[in-house]
Design an enzyme around this catalytic site. Structure first.
Site, PDB file in Angstrom:
ATOM      1  N   ASN A  60       0.881  -1.169   0.000  1.00 47.87           N
ATOM      2  CA  ASN A  60       0.000   0.000   0.000  1.00 47.87           C
ATOM      3  C   ASN A  60       0.917   1.217   0.000  1.00 47.87           C
ATOM      4  O   ASN A  60       1.566   1.504   1.016  1.00 47.87           O
ATOM      5  CB  ASN A  60      -0.914   0.005   1.229  1.00 47.87           C
ATOM      6  CG  ASN A  60      -1.838   1.216   1.228  1.00 47.87           C
ATOM      7  OD1 ASN A  60      -1.727   2.096   0.382  1.00 47.87           O
ATOM      8  ND2 ASN A  60      -2.740   1.256   2.183  1.00 47.87           N
ATOM      9  N   VAL A  61       0.962   1.914  -1.123  1.00 47.11           N
ATOM     10  CA  VAL A  61       1.932   3.013  -1.240  1.00 47.11           C
ATOM     11  C   VAL A  61       1.662   4.144  -0.250  1.00 47.11           C
ATOM     12  O   VAL A  61       2.555   4.953   0.016  1.00 47.11           O
ATOM     13  CB  VAL A  61       1.990   3.583  -2.686  1.00 47.11           C
ATOM     14  CG1 VAL A  61       2.460   2.536  -3.679  1.00 47.11           C
ATOM     15  CG2 VAL A  61       0.657   4.196  -3.109  1.00 47.11           C
ATOM     16  N   TYR A 152      -7.722  14.999  -7.468  1.00 49.30           N
ATOM     17  CA  TYR A 152      -6.840  14.246  -8.381  1.00 49.30           C
ATOM     18  C   TYR A 152      -5.850  15.179  -9.078  1.00 49.30           C
ATOM     19  O   TYR A 152      -4.646  14.931  -9.098  1.00 49.30           O
ATOM     20  CB  TYR A 152      -7.712  13.511  -9.403  1.00 49.30           C
ATOM     21  CG  TYR A 152      -6.961  12.653 -10.383  1.00 49.30           C
ATOM     22  CD1 TYR A 152      -6.566  11.364 -10.047  1.00 49.30           C
ATOM     23  CD2 TYR A 152      -6.646  13.122 -11.660  1.00 49.30           C
ATOM     24  CE1 TYR A 152      -5.878  10.575 -10.954  1.00 49.30           C
ATOM     25  CE2 TYR A 152      -5.967  12.342 -12.566  1.00 49.30           C
ATOM     26  CZ  TYR A 152      -5.590  11.065 -12.206  1.00 49.30           C
ATOM     27  OH  TYR A 152      -4.904  10.287 -13.104  1.00 49.30           O
ATOM     28  N   ILE A 185      -6.397   7.860 -21.195  1.00 50.76           N
ATOM     29  CA  ILE A 185      -5.895   6.540 -21.612  1.00 50.76           C
ATOM     30  C   ILE A 185      -6.955   5.490 -21.290  1.00 50.76           C
ATOM     31  O   ILE A 185      -7.537   5.501 -20.194  1.00 50.76           O
ATOM     32  CB  ILE A 185      -4.573   6.206 -20.881  1.00 50.76           C
ATOM     33  CG1 ILE A 185      -3.538   7.340 -21.041  1.00 50.76           C
ATOM     34  CG2 ILE A 185      -3.998   4.878 -21.382  1.00 50.76           C
ATOM     35  CD1 ILE A 185      -3.141   7.686 -22.459  1.00 50.76           C
TER      36      ILE A 185
HETATM   37  N1  LIG Z   1      -6.159   6.120 -17.347  1.00 46.09           N
HETATM   38  C1  LIG Z   1      -5.965   7.412 -17.555  1.00 46.09           C
HETATM   39  O1  LIG Z   1      -6.662   8.054 -18.354  1.00 46.09           O
HETATM   40  C2  LIG Z   1      -4.853   8.127 -16.828  1.00 46.09           C
HETATM   41  C3  LIG Z   1      -4.568   9.438 -17.244  1.00 46.09           C
HETATM   42  C4  LIG Z   1      -3.562  10.131 -16.592  1.00 46.09           C
HETATM   43  C5  LIG Z   1      -2.839   9.532 -15.574  1.00 46.09           C
HETATM   44  N2  LIG Z   1      -3.140   8.255 -15.195  1.00 46.09           N
HETATM   45  C6  LIG Z   1      -2.351   7.700 -14.094  1.00 46.09           C
HETATM   46  O2  LIG Z   1      -1.747   6.486 -14.499  1.00 46.09           O
HETATM   47  C7  LIG Z   1      -1.593   5.631 -13.370  1.00 46.09           C
HETATM   48  C8  LIG Z   1      -2.212   4.274 -13.676  1.00 46.09           C
HETATM   49  O3  LIG Z   1      -3.568   4.475 -14.021  1.00 46.09           O
HETATM   50  P1  LIG Z   1      -4.490   3.340 -14.692  1.00 46.09           P
HETATM   51  O4  LIG Z   1      -5.465   4.035 -15.565  1.00 46.09           O
HETATM   52  O5  LIG Z   1      -3.651   2.227 -15.213  1.00 46.09           O
HETATM   53  O6  LIG Z   1      -5.300   2.873 -13.375  1.00 46.09           O
HETATM   54  P2  LIG Z   1      -5.849   1.454 -12.908  1.00 46.09           P
HETATM   55  O7  LIG Z   1      -6.905   1.741 -11.904  1.00 46.09           O
HETATM   56  O8  LIG Z   1      -6.216   0.609 -14.088  1.00 46.09           O
HETATM   57  O9  LIG Z   1      -4.561   0.812 -12.191  1.00 46.09           O
HETATM   58  C9  LIG Z   1      -4.044   1.375 -11.011  1.00 46.09           C
HETATM   59  C10 LIG Z   1      -3.315   0.298 -10.229  1.00 46.09           C
HETATM   60  O10 LIG Z   1      -2.839   0.902  -9.019  1.00 46.09           O
HETATM   61  C11 LIG Z   1      -3.133   0.024  -7.931  1.00 46.09           C
HETATM   62  N3  LIG Z   1      -3.260   0.783  -6.677  1.00 46.09           N
HETATM   63  C12 LIG Z   1      -4.266   1.620  -6.318  1.00 46.09           C
HETATM   64  N4  LIG Z   1      -4.058   2.094  -5.085  1.00 46.09           N
HETATM   65  C13 LIG Z   1      -2.899   1.560  -4.645  1.00 46.09           C
HETATM   66  C14 LIG Z   1      -2.161   1.674  -3.438  1.00 46.09           C
HETATM   67  N5  LIG Z   1      -2.602   2.422  -2.398  1.00 46.09           N
HETATM   68  N6  LIG Z   1      -0.988   1.003  -3.324  1.00 46.09           N
HETATM   69  C15 LIG Z   1      -0.547   0.230  -4.348  1.00 46.09           C
HETATM   70  N7  LIG Z   1      -1.217   0.058  -5.496  1.00 46.09           N
HETATM   71  C16 LIG Z   1      -2.374   0.726  -5.657  1.00 46.09           C
HETATM   72  C17 LIG Z   1      -4.449  -0.650  -8.325  1.00 46.09           C
HETATM   73  O11 LIG Z   1      -4.681  -1.858  -7.598  1.00 46.09           O
HETATM   74  C18 LIG Z   1      -4.253  -0.858  -9.823  1.00 46.09           C
HETATM   75  O12 LIG Z   1      -3.647  -2.098 -10.108  1.00 46.09           O
HETATM   76  C19 LIG Z   1      -2.268   6.348 -12.196  1.00 46.09           C
HETATM   77  O13 LIG Z   1      -1.299   7.029 -11.427  1.00 46.09           O
HETATM   78  C20 LIG Z   1      -3.178   7.340 -12.883  1.00 46.09           C
HETATM   79  O14 LIG Z   1      -3.468   8.445 -12.074  1.00 46.09           O
HETATM   80  C21 LIG Z   1      -4.121   7.540 -15.795  1.00 46.09           C
END
Ligand SMILES: NC(=O)c1ccc[n+]([C@@H]2O[C@H](COP(=O)([O-])OP(=O)(O)OC[C@H]3O[C@@H](n4cnc5c(N)ncnc54)[C@H](O)[C@@H]3O)[C@@H](O)[C@H]2O)c1
Length: 259
Positions: A60-61, A152, A185
């Site tokens: 858990n980060v 966010y 994304i």
């Molecule tokens: N999808 C988008 O459009 C988008 C756009 C900009 C930025 N991001 C960023 O990219 C990163 C990944 O996003 P994604 O879309 O793949 O999300 P996702 O929800 O598909 O994956 C996120 C992962 O992080 C893990 N996670 C969540 N809380 C956690 C914690 N406290 N400790 C450890 N692991 C934890 C989850 O279990 C999951 O596997 C994130 O930082 C997100 O903010 C995503």
């Protein structure tokens, strides 16, 4: 093979952007360490990568003790850590007038404080080695005032600034620090946080008129993890289909003669 033998930690690597990055780094020869709050998901992801030399860790980060245990497990197994992709995060879409302090605090705790805790614990190891690469995953929501992005976006803006401070302070230890700021994304997070109206708004505002793929973020991550980016430092690489660059857009293609 640009990353042969490099020990590469990807937080939030069980799915989405993190999983794609872990796959891409492994394809370039890196040893993948997949860390996620979903420990079973991290193990499944490692099986998908088919890398016996890799490691899956539950973390858990947002909890310092958990982060320190994760870094301890990595250094205990490999004796070093070369790459951190600081990707774990959560996303919501609650309007400013409605967001509760609980949601605000949870978002900041994971997306900003969590990223800080992981980066600091990893950088302390990298400083001993006098080498390392850190890529923080920020967001376009940290650069523009998007609807529903109070917590966010504030967390991601903070992460971009943190990246600059890290770049300034860690250069002398041979640690190279950059950001990737994804646009919209197509992942589970986007499915959860983006309704039809949000999707239509994004597609209108993005010159490339589509969402990006996790693989397109992973390609940028490979560059920033490789030696090819050795003089790119404290930089935010937007991977967003032109979302940040766009101003007035009309797609008629019709020229207006000079008056
Ligand atoms: N999808 C988008 O459009 C988008 C756009 C900009 C930025 N991001 C960023 O990219 C990163 C990944 O996003 P994604 O879309 O793949 O999300 P996702 O929800 O598909 O994956 C996120 C992962 O992080 C893990 N996670 C969540 N809380 C956690 C914690 N406290 N400790 C450890 N692991 C934890 C989850 O279990 C999951 O596997 C994130 O930082 C997100 O903010 C995503």
């Amino acid at each position: 093979m640009k990353l042969q033998g490099k020990i590469a930690l990807v937080t939030g690597g069980a799915r989405g952007i993190g999983l794609s990055i872990a796959k891409a780094l492994a394809a370039e020869g890196a040893v993948p360490v997949i860390a996620d709050i979903n420990e079973a998901g991290a193990r499944d992801a490692l099986v998908k990568l088919d890398r016996q030399d890799g490691l899956a860790v539950g973390v858990n980060v947002a909890e310092q003790a958990s982060v320190e245990a994760m870094v301890g497990a990595i250094v205990g197994r490999y004796g070093r850590l070369d790459i951190l992709v600081n990707n774990a995060g959560i996303g919501g879409n609650t309007p400013f007038l409605d967001i509760t302090s609980e949601e605000w605090n949870r978002t900041i705790a994971i997306n900003l404080t969590g990223a800080f805790l992981v980066a600091q614990a990893c950088a302390r190891e990298m400083a001993k080695q006098r080498s390392g690469k850190v890529i923080n995953i920020a967001s376009l929501s940290g650069q523009r005032g998007g609807h529903g992005r109070a917590a966010y976006g504030s967390a991601k803006a903070g992460l971009e600034l943190l990246t600059k401070v890290m770049a300034v302070e860690l250069a002398e230890f041979g640690i190279n620090v950059n950001n990737i700021a994804p646009g919209a994304i197509e992942t589970e997070m986007a499915k959860y946080a983006h309704d039809q109206a949000t999707r239509a708004a994004y597609n209108y505002l993005i010159p490339m008129t589509r969402y990006g793929t996790p693989e397109e973020i992973a390609d940028a991550a490979v560059f920033l993890c490789s030696d090819e980016s050795r003089y790119v430092h404290g930089h935010t690489l937007n991977v967003d289909g032109g979302f940040r660059a766009a101003g007035l857009m009309f797609r008629s293609g019709k020229a207006t003669p000079l008056a």
